[in-house]
Design a protein around this motif. Structure first.
Motif, PDB file in Angstrom:
ATOM      1  N   ILE A  64      -8.457  10.843   0.714  1.00  0.00           N
ATOM      2  CA  ILE A  64      -7.432  10.939  -0.324  1.00  0.00           C
ATOM      3  C   ILE A  64      -8.084  11.287  -1.661  1.00  0.00           C
ATOM      4  N   ALA A  65      -9.171  10.594  -1.982  1.00  0.00           N
ATOM      5  CA  ALA A  65      -9.855  10.816  -3.253  1.00  0.00           C
ATOM      6  C   ALA A  65     -10.354  12.252  -3.376  1.00  0.00           C
ATOM      7  N   ILE A  66     -10.809  12.825  -2.273  1.00  0.00           N
ATOM      8  CA  ILE A  66     -11.370  14.174  -2.289  1.00  0.00           C
ATOM      9  C   ILE A  66     -10.272  15.235  -2.278  1.00  0.00           C
ATOM     10  N   ARG A  67      -9.284  15.058  -1.380  1.00  0.00           N
ATOM     11  CA  ARG A  67      -8.275  16.095  -1.184  1.00  0.00           C
ATOM     12  C   ARG A  67      -7.153  16.060  -2.220  1.00  0.00           C
ATOM     13  N   THR A  68      -6.689  14.860  -2.539  1.00  0.00           N
ATOM     14  CA  THR A  68      -5.592  14.710  -3.493  1.00  0.00           C
ATOM     15  C   THR A  68      -5.944  13.620  -4.494  1.00  0.00           C
ATOM     16  N   PRO A  69      -6.876  13.899  -5.388  1.00  0.00           N
ATOM     17  CA  PRO A  69      -7.351  12.875  -6.330  1.00  0.00           C
ATOM     18  C   PRO A  69      -6.240  12.241  -7.155  1.00  0.00           C
ATOM     19  N   GLU A  70      -5.172  13.010  -7.429  1.00  0.00           N
ATOM     20  CA  GLU A  70      -4.069  12.450  -8.213  1.00  0.00           C
ATOM     21  C   GLU A  70      -3.347  11.336  -7.448  1.00  0.00           C
ATOM     22  N   ALA A  71      -3.422  11.369  -6.114  1.00  0.00           N
ATOM     23  CA  ALA A  71      -2.760  10.350  -5.296  1.00  0.00           C
ATOM     24  C   ALA A  71      -3.603   9.095  -5.142  1.00  0.00           C
ATOM     25  N   PHE A  72      -4.878   9.155  -5.556  1.00  0.00           N
ATOM     26  CA  PHE A  72      -5.752   8.000  -5.386  1.00  0.00           C
ATOM     27  C   PHE A  72      -5.344   6.852  -6.301  1.00  0.00           C
ATOM     28  N   ALA A  73      -4.602   7.142  -7.335  1.00  0.00           N
ATOM     29  CA  ALA A  73      -4.115   6.088  -8.230  1.00  0.00           C
ATOM     30  C   ALA A  73      -3.270   5.083  -7.462  1.00  0.00           C
ATOM     31  N   ALA A  74      -2.522   5.560  -6.477  1.00  0.00           N
ATOM     32  CA  ALA A  74      -1.690   4.659  -5.667  1.00  0.00           C
ATOM     33  C   ALA A  74      -2.556   3.738  -4.831  1.00  0.00           C
ATOM     34  N   VAL A  75      -3.698   4.251  -4.353  1.00  0.00           N
ATOM     35  CA  VAL A  75      -4.636   3.425  -3.590  1.00  0.00           C
ATOM     36  C   VAL A  75      -5.194   2.321  -4.484  1.00  0.00           C
ATOM     37  N   LEU A  76      -5.569   2.688  -5.695  1.00  0.00           N
ATOM     38  CA  LEU A  76      -6.099   1.699  -6.635  1.00  0.00           C
ATOM     39  C   LEU A  76      -5.057   0.640  -6.970  1.00  0.00           C
ATOM     40  N   LYS A  77      -3.815   1.061  -7.161  1.00  0.00           N
ATOM     41  CA  LYS A  77      -2.747   0.124  -7.497  1.00  0.00           C
ATOM     42  C   LYS A  77      -2.496  -0.846  -6.346  1.00  0.00           C
ATOM     43  N   GLN A  78      -2.510  -0.343  -5.132  1.00  0.00           N
ATOM     44  CA  GLN A  78      -2.313  -1.210  -3.967  1.00  0.00           C
ATOM     45  C   GLN A  78      -3.461  -2.203  -3.832  1.00  0.00           C
ATOM     46  N   THR A  79      -4.672  -1.747  -4.078  1.00  0.00           N
ATOM     47  CA  THR A  79      -5.839  -2.624  -3.994  1.00  0.00           C
ATOM     48  C   THR A  79      -5.758  -3.728  -5.039  1.00  0.00           C
ATOM     49  N   GLU A  80      -5.408  -3.366  -6.262  1.00  0.00           N
ATOM     50  CA  GLU A  80      -5.301  -4.345  -7.337  1.00  0.00           C
ATOM     51  C   GLU A  80      -4.199  -5.360  -7.058  1.00  0.00           C
ATOM     52  N   ALA A  81      -3.097  -4.914  -6.474  1.00  0.00           N
ATOM     53  CA  ALA A  81      -1.980  -5.810  -6.192  1.00  0.00           C
ATOM     54  C   ALA A  81      -2.344  -6.855  -5.144  1.00  0.00           C
ATOM     55  N   ALA A  82      -3.164  -6.448  -4.173  1.00  0.00           N
ATOM     56  CA  ALA A  82      -3.563  -7.375  -3.102  1.00  0.00           C
ATOM     57  C   ALA A  82      -4.632  -8.346  -3.565  1.00  0.00           C
ATOM     58  N   GLY A  83      -5.396  -7.969  -4.588  1.00  0.00           N
ATOM     59  CA  GLY A  83      -6.421  -8.865  -5.113  1.00  0.00           C
ATOM     60  C   GLY A  83      -7.606  -9.029  -4.180  1.00  0.00           C
ATOM     61  N   PRO A  84      -8.277 -10.180  -4.256  1.00  0.00           N
ATOM     62  CA  PRO A  84      -9.496 -10.407  -3.474  1.00  0.00           C
ATOM     63  C   PRO A  84      -9.308 -10.305  -1.962  1.00  0.00           C
TER      64      PRO A  84
END
Length: 257
Positions: A64-84
């Motif tokens: 995702i980061a390589i092919r559609t970098p603009e979509a990686f923000a959603a990955v980061l948001k999901q990771t932050e929401a789940a926490g540790p």
């Protein structure tokens, strides 16, 4: 997670895709021969299926980061929401899939990732967790993680594996992780240079840092890699520290947060 602000000029970063592919193939040969992936591994709460699911998920995120970098923000948001617990929850979701489906997903993902990385310039930047990466660093990172999680599975199945010279990529990350190790432990980062001398699987010496450094580490490359990836306690390695700061580094060594 590595501190991706590290000085990449110190990385011996030939694009080691053949080594990454070989690492995946070796682990694939081990797990594909087993029909039961429900055995617990040394990682608390993680079975063999969890380990493979984690690798498959990381490969998918990298794509995702390589092919559609603009979509990686959603990955980061999901990771932050789940926490540790994000890694545990993500691995559990993948582990719940049928073994054949998970194996096919992991195989397809790592093949696609290798192809995507092969087509990029070494200095092409794309988003990642906490910073930006280039193929020059992503390749050894994926190799390191595949090797480390693979070690958990080899240990679980009580299968020994002959260390390969591709461990050098993991060792390089370990050497670069010195500042990260002290930072993560909340300790001052030593200003003086370190000398690291490791014996590779083929008997050759791998060395970093000035020969006259007052602080140093010596031992086998395998044990160094096992230590910095937290696969072995220091007492179970042959590593020797020269100097107090070097001893502390071995005690707190890591390549991820």
């Amino acid at each position: 997670m590595l501190d991706y602000g590290l000085d990449l000029s110190a990385v011996e970063h030939e694009l080691a895709l053949p080594d990454l592919e070989a690492e995946g193939a070796e682990l694939d040969a081990l797990v594909s021969a087993r029909t039961d992936w429900s055995t617990d591994t040394p990682a608390a709460g993680w079975t063999i299926a969890h380990q493979i699911a984690h690798l498959a998920s990381a490969d998918a995120n990298a794509l995702i980061a390589i092919r559609t970098p603009e979509a990686f923000a959603a990955v980061l948001k999901q990771t932050e929401a789940a926490g540790p617990r994000h890694a545990d929850l993500d691995a559990a979701a993948g582990a719940a899939k049928p073994r054949a489906e998970l194996l096919a997903q992991w195989r397809a993902g790592r093949t696609e990732l290798a192809a995507a990385l092969r087509g990029l310039p070494l200095d092409h930047a794309f988003p990642w967790f906490g910073s930006r990466l280039t193929p020059a660093l992503m390749v050894p990172l994926r190799l390191m993680e595949t090797w480390a999680h693979g070690q958990d599975i080899f240990d679980t199945l009580d299968v020994s594996r002959r260390p390969a010279n591709r461990l050098r990529h993991v060792a390089c990350l370990g050497v670069l992780g010195r500042e990260l190790s002290f930072h993560a432990a909340g300790l001052p980062i030593p200003a003086a240079p370190f000398r690291v001398e490791l014996t590779g699987p083929d008997g050759r010496l791998w060395a970093w840092g000035p020969e006259d450094a007052a602080q140093g580490i010596q031992g086998s490359a395998l044990d160094f890699c096992l230590r910095v990836t937290h696969r072995r306690p220091l007492a179970e390695t042959d590593l020797t520290a020269i100097g107090g700061d070097a001893q502390k580094w071995l005690e707190i060594a890591r390549v991820f947060l």
